[in-house]
Design a protein around this motif. Structure first.
Motif, mmCIF file in Angstrom:
data_model
loop_
_atom_site.group_PDB
_atom_site.id
_atom_site.type_symbol
_atom_site.label_atom_id
_atom_site.label_comp_id
_atom_site.label_asym_id
_atom_site.label_seq_id
_atom_site.Cartn_x
_atom_site.Cartn_y
_atom_site.Cartn_z
ATOM 1 N N SER A 122 -59.851 -40.798 68.150
ATOM 2 C CA SER A 122 -59.909 -40.880 66.691
ATOM 3 C C SER A 122 -61.283 -41.292 66.196
ATOM 4 O O SER A 122 -61.589 -41.119 65.009
ATOM 5 C CB SER A 122 -58.861 -41.877 66.194
ATOM 6 O OG SER A 122 -57.558 -41.468 66.555
ATOM 7 N N CYS A 123 -62.113 -41.847 67.080
ATOM 8 C CA CYS A 123 -63.465 -42.250 66.698
ATOM 9 C C CYS A 123 -64.397 -41.047 66.782
ATOM 10 O O CYS A 123 -64.565 -40.466 67.854
ATOM 11 C CB CYS A 123 -63.961 -43.374 67.600
ATOM 12 S SG CYS A 123 -65.650 -43.924 67.212
ATOM 13 N N THR A 124 -64.994 -40.688 65.678
ATOM 14 C CA THR A 124 -65.894 -39.529 65.645
ATOM 15 C C THR A 124 -67.340 -39.907 65.944
ATOM 16 O O THR A 124 -68.214 -39.045 65.895
ATOM 17 C CB THR A 124 -65.828 -38.861 64.266
ATOM 18 O OG1 THR A 124 -66.223 -39.807 63.258
ATOM 19 C CG2 THR A 124 -64.421 -38.371 63.971
ATOM 20 N N PHE A 125 -67.589 -41.175 66.248
ATOM 21 C CA PHE A 125 -68.948 -41.636 66.498
ATOM 22 C C PHE A 125 -69.177 -42.037 67.959
ATOM 23 O O PHE A 125 -70.311 -42.253 68.361
ATOM 24 C CB PHE A 125 -69.279 -42.840 65.601
ATOM 25 C CG PHE A 125 -69.199 -42.551 64.140
ATOM 26 C CD1 PHE A 125 -70.302 -42.085 63.451
ATOM 27 C CD2 PHE A 125 -68.019 -42.745 63.437
ATOM 28 C CE1 PHE A 125 -70.228 -41.822 62.083
ATOM 29 C CE2 PHE A 125 -67.933 -42.491 62.084
ATOM 30 C CZ PHE A 125 -69.039 -42.021 61.406
ATOM 31 N N GLY A 126 -68.115 -42.164 68.743
ATOM 32 C CA GLY A 126 -68.227 -42.707 70.090
ATOM 33 C C GLY A 126 -68.656 -41.700 71.140
ATOM 34 O O GLY A 126 -68.836 -40.501 70.868
ATOM 35 N N CYS A 127 -68.786 -42.201 72.360
ATOM 36 C CA CYS A 127 -69.207 -41.392 73.510
ATOM 37 C C CYS A 127 -68.150 -40.331 73.815
ATOM 38 O O CYS A 127 -66.952 -40.605 73.813
ATOM 39 C CB CYS A 127 -69.421 -42.300 74.715
ATOM 40 S SG CYS A 127 -69.830 -41.405 76.237
ATOM 41 N N LEU A 128 -68.610 -39.117 74.121
ATOM 42 C CA LEU A 128 -67.708 -38.023 74.453
ATOM 43 C C LEU A 128 -67.378 -37.986 75.937
ATOM 44 O O LEU A 128 -66.414 -37.336 76.345
ATOM 45 C CB LEU A 128 -68.330 -36.687 74.017
ATOM 46 C CG LEU A 128 -68.546 -36.533 72.506
ATOM 47 C CD1 LEU A 128 -69.322 -35.261 72.205
ATOM 48 C CD2 LEU A 128 -67.235 -36.551 71.760
ATOM 49 N N GLY A 129 -68.170 -38.642 76.748
ATOM 50 C CA GLY A 129 -67.840 -38.821 78.156
ATOM 51 C C GLY A 129 -68.032 -37.622 79.057
ATOM 52 O O GLY A 129 -67.532 -37.619 80.189
ATOM 53 N N GLN A 130 -68.766 -36.602 78.624
ATOM 54 C CA GLN A 130 -68.977 -35.424 79.463
ATOM 55 C C GLN A 130 -70.222 -35.552 80.355
ATOM 56 O O GLN A 130 -70.425 -34.741 81.247
ATOM 57 C CB GLN A 130 -69.087 -34.165 78.599
ATOM 58 C CG GLN A 130 -67.851 -33.869 77.763
ATOM 59 C CD GLN A 130 -66.633 -33.555 78.606
ATOM 60 O OE1 GLN A 130 -66.736 -33.211 79.780
ATOM 61 N NE2 GLN A 130 -65.447 -33.700 78.016
ATOM 62 N N GLY A 131 -71.058 -36.541 80.102
ATOM 63 C CA GLY A 131 -72.164 -36.843 81.014
ATOM 64 C C GLY A 131 -73.422 -36.021 80.852
ATOM 65 O O GLY A 131 -74.150 -35.821 81.827
ATOM 66 N N ASP A 132 -73.731 -35.556 79.651
ATOM 67 C CA ASP A 132 -75.001 -34.850 79.452
ATOM 68 C C ASP A 132 -76.193 -35.752 79.735
ATOM 69 O O ASP A 132 -77.225 -35.301 80.238
ATOM 70 C CB ASP A 132 -75.087 -34.328 78.011
ATOM 71 C CG ASP A 132 -74.209 -33.108 77.785
ATOM 72 O OD1 ASP A 132 -73.344 -32.849 78.643
ATOM 73 O OD2 ASP A 132 -74.371 -32.433 76.754
ATOM 74 N N CYS A 133 -76.054 -37.032 79.412
ATOM 75 C CA CYS A 133 -77.141 -37.986 79.653
ATOM 76 C C CYS A 133 -77.396 -38.165 81.143
ATOM 77 O O CYS A 133 -78.544 -38.331 81.584
ATOM 78 C CB CYS A 133 -76.809 -39.331 79.003
ATOM 79 S SG CYS A 133 -75.198 -40.005 79.478
ATOM 80 N N VAL A 134 -76.332 -38.120 81.921
ATOM 81 C CA VAL A 134 -76.473 -38.256 83.375
ATOM 82 C C VAL A 134 -77.199 -37.042 83.947
ATOM 83 O O VAL A 134 -78.042 -37.151 84.852
ATOM 84 C CB VAL A 134 -75.086 -38.406 84.029
ATOM 85 C CG1 VAL A 134 -75.215 -38.488 85.549
ATOM 86 C CG2 VAL A 134 -74.384 -39.642 83.497
ATOM 87 N N THR A 135 -76.905 -35.863 83.406
ATOM 88 C CA THR A 135 -77.495 -34.627 83.909
ATOM 89 C C THR A 135 -78.995 -34.571 83.670
ATOM 90 O O THR A 135 -79.754 -34.123 84.542
ATOM 91 C CB THR A 135 -76.819 -33.407 83.247
ATOM 92 O OG1 THR A 135 -75.408 -33.466 83.472
ATOM 93 C CG2 THR A 135 -77.352 -32.110 83.816
ATOM 94 N N VAL A 136 -79.447 -35.033 82.510
ATOM 95 C CA VAL A 136 -80.870 -34.902 82.172
ATOM 96 C C VAL A 136 -81.726 -36.016 82.754
ATOM 97 O O VAL A 136 -82.956 -35.908 82.745
ATOM 98 C CB VAL A 136 -81.056 -34.859 80.644
ATOM 99 C CG1 VAL A 136 -80.320 -33.667 80.052
ATOM 100 C CG2 VAL A 136 -80.595 -36.162 79.989
ATOM 101 N N CYS A 137 -81.112 -37.074 83.252
ATOM 102 C CA CYS A 137 -81.905 -38.185 83.799
ATOM 103 C C CYS A 137 -82.539 -37.785 85.124
ATOM 104 O O CYS A 137 -81.844 -37.474 86.095
ATOM 105 C CB CYS A 137 -81.021 -39.422 83.980
ATOM 106 S SG CYS A 137 -81.938 -40.873 84.566
ATOM 107 N N SER A 138 -83.857 -37.789 85.167
ATOM 108 C CA SER A 138 -84.588 -37.375 86.366
ATOM 109 C C SER A 138 -84.744 -38.494 87.386
ATOM 110 O O SER A 138 -85.270 -38.258 88.481
ATOM 111 C CB SER A 138 -85.983 -36.862 85.971
ATOM 112 O OG SER A 138 -85.902 -35.808 85.030
ATOM 113 N N PHE A 139 -84.299 -39.687 87.037
ATOM 114 C CA PHE A 139 -84.532 -40.840 87.902
ATOM 115 C C PHE A 139 -83.239 -41.427 88.457
ATOM 116 O O PHE A 139 -83.268 -42.466 89.115
ATOM 117 C CB PHE A 139 -85.313 -41.910 87.129
ATOM 118 C CG PHE A 139 -86.589 -41.400 86.523
ATOM 119 C CD1 PHE A 139 -87.745 -41.313 87.274
ATOM 120 C CD2 PHE A 139 -86.624 -40.975 85.205
ATOM 121 C CE1 PHE A 139 -88.918 -40.831 86.720
ATOM 122 C CE2 PHE A 139 -87.782 -40.489 84.639
ATOM 123 C CZ PHE A 139 -88.939 -40.410 85.390
ATOM 124 N N GLY A 140 -82.116 -40.784 88.190
ATOM 125 C CA GLY A 140 -80.832 -41.270 88.712
ATOM 126 C C GLY A 140 -80.428 -42.615 88.159
ATOM 127 O O GLY A 140 -79.731 -43.380 88.823
#
Length: 325
Positions: free
Chosen positions: A138-156
């Protein structure tokens, strides 16, 4: 036949020589001389080519560092202050001293605090899910949890917690390059000062809904009550669109706001455990304790003997036991 072939070869040779001469003069006219310092500065940079500096690679950053006299707007988050100081010293320029930063997740709505209302059955991408609809809760502002941030991080430095469904940041690996900040479609990732001993306080919520709606969607949401704003003695907290925000430059890490927040939306990181205050029985004020009443009664000998009236809450004594006065 031989004369025609010879003439053709001769003409081609003359044209080739003339073209080479023309190209030579044109190249000399428009040639670009690169400052040799650019190569040196590029070697001093970490070579991550992460784009955290705002340039597509370290080559562009090195070129900007050499050509600009004012380096206040230029900073390499991967190399940090040490790298920037070394480059500034080599170029004979001054650079602003900037403290280390780290990425923080401004959402504490895990699966227990922010229950799902539907299931997204599509591409495993936050960008795709955000483009289609509000999300699984119901929160339209929270984390979606699909992990796009994890994918783009080059440093793990980022990983998804399977229990909470939220990304977690490894402070030792995070270079504050900002790639995760750009990748998040909900803008819940922020670069903040790492703080002394890694200690920092921030509002782990991005909801701009009014208090009742925000609390209904997530039990850990900021409800915009303003208690933290009132309790902060340094004016480090502001309230905008029903959402509190803590200015890291003004915050003195007193943690008063953490205790005051009714939903626990304000997080404290890397602080020692709070000391538990000993629980003691409340003692009523002295003026409220009834005094022992003293009365005078005659005894058998004819002299007056003071007798003590017991306190109203005194347990009755056994008649067989002696009474002490």
């Amino acid at each position: 036949m031989n004369e025609t072939l010879l003439f053709t070869v001769l003409v081609l040779c003359i044209l080739g020589v003339l073209s080479a001469v023309i190209l030579y003069f044109v190249a000399q006219k428009f040639k670009v001389v690169e400052d040799p310092r650019i190569g040196v500065v590029e070697d001093m940079l970490p070579g991550a080519n992460c784009g955290g500096c705002g340039f597509p690679g370290c080559k562009g950053m090195a070129d900007a560092l050499v050509k600009n006299d004012d380096l206040s707007a230029l900073y390499c988050p991967v190399g940090g202050a040490g790298t920037m100081q070394g480059i500034a010293s080599y170029l004979g320029k001054a650079v602003a001293d900037k403290g280390p930063e780290v990425a923080v997740i401004r959402c504490a709505g895990n699966c227990d605090k922010r229950p799902r209302t539907n299931i997204f059955n599509g591409a495993s991408s936050c960008a795709v899910e955000a483009a289609l609809y509000a999300g699984e809760t119901s929160c339209t502002f929270g984390c979606l949890g699909q992990g796009d941030c994890v994918t783009v991080c080059s440093f793990g430095a980022l990983s998804m917690n399977p229990i909470s469904g939220l990304p977690e940041v490894d402070e030792d690996k995070c270079t504050a390059c900002g790639a995760c900040v750009k990748a998040c479609p909900k803008s819940i990732i922020e670069l903040r000062k790492k703080g002394v001993k890694g200690r920092r306080i921030y509002v782990a919520c991005s909801s701009k809904e009014k208090g009742a709606l925000a609390r209904k969607a997530c039990s850990a949401a900021c409800i915009g009550c303003g208690k933290c704003v009132k309790t902060c003695p340094f004016g480090a907290i502001s309230l905008d669109n029903h959402l509190a925000y803590i200015d890291a430059e003004l915050c003195k890490l007193c943690r008063k706001c953490v205790v005051e927040c009714p939903t626990g939306a304000i997080l404290e990181v890397n602080f020692p455990p709070r000391k538990k205050e000993p629980v003691t029985a409340a003692t009523p004020p002295a003026d409220r304790i009834p005094a022992l009443a003293t009365v005078t009664v005659p005894n058998n000998s004819g002299s007056d003997t003071p007798a003590v009236t017991p306190h109203p809450n005194t347990k009755p004594q056994n008649p067989s036991e002696p009474t002490l006065f």
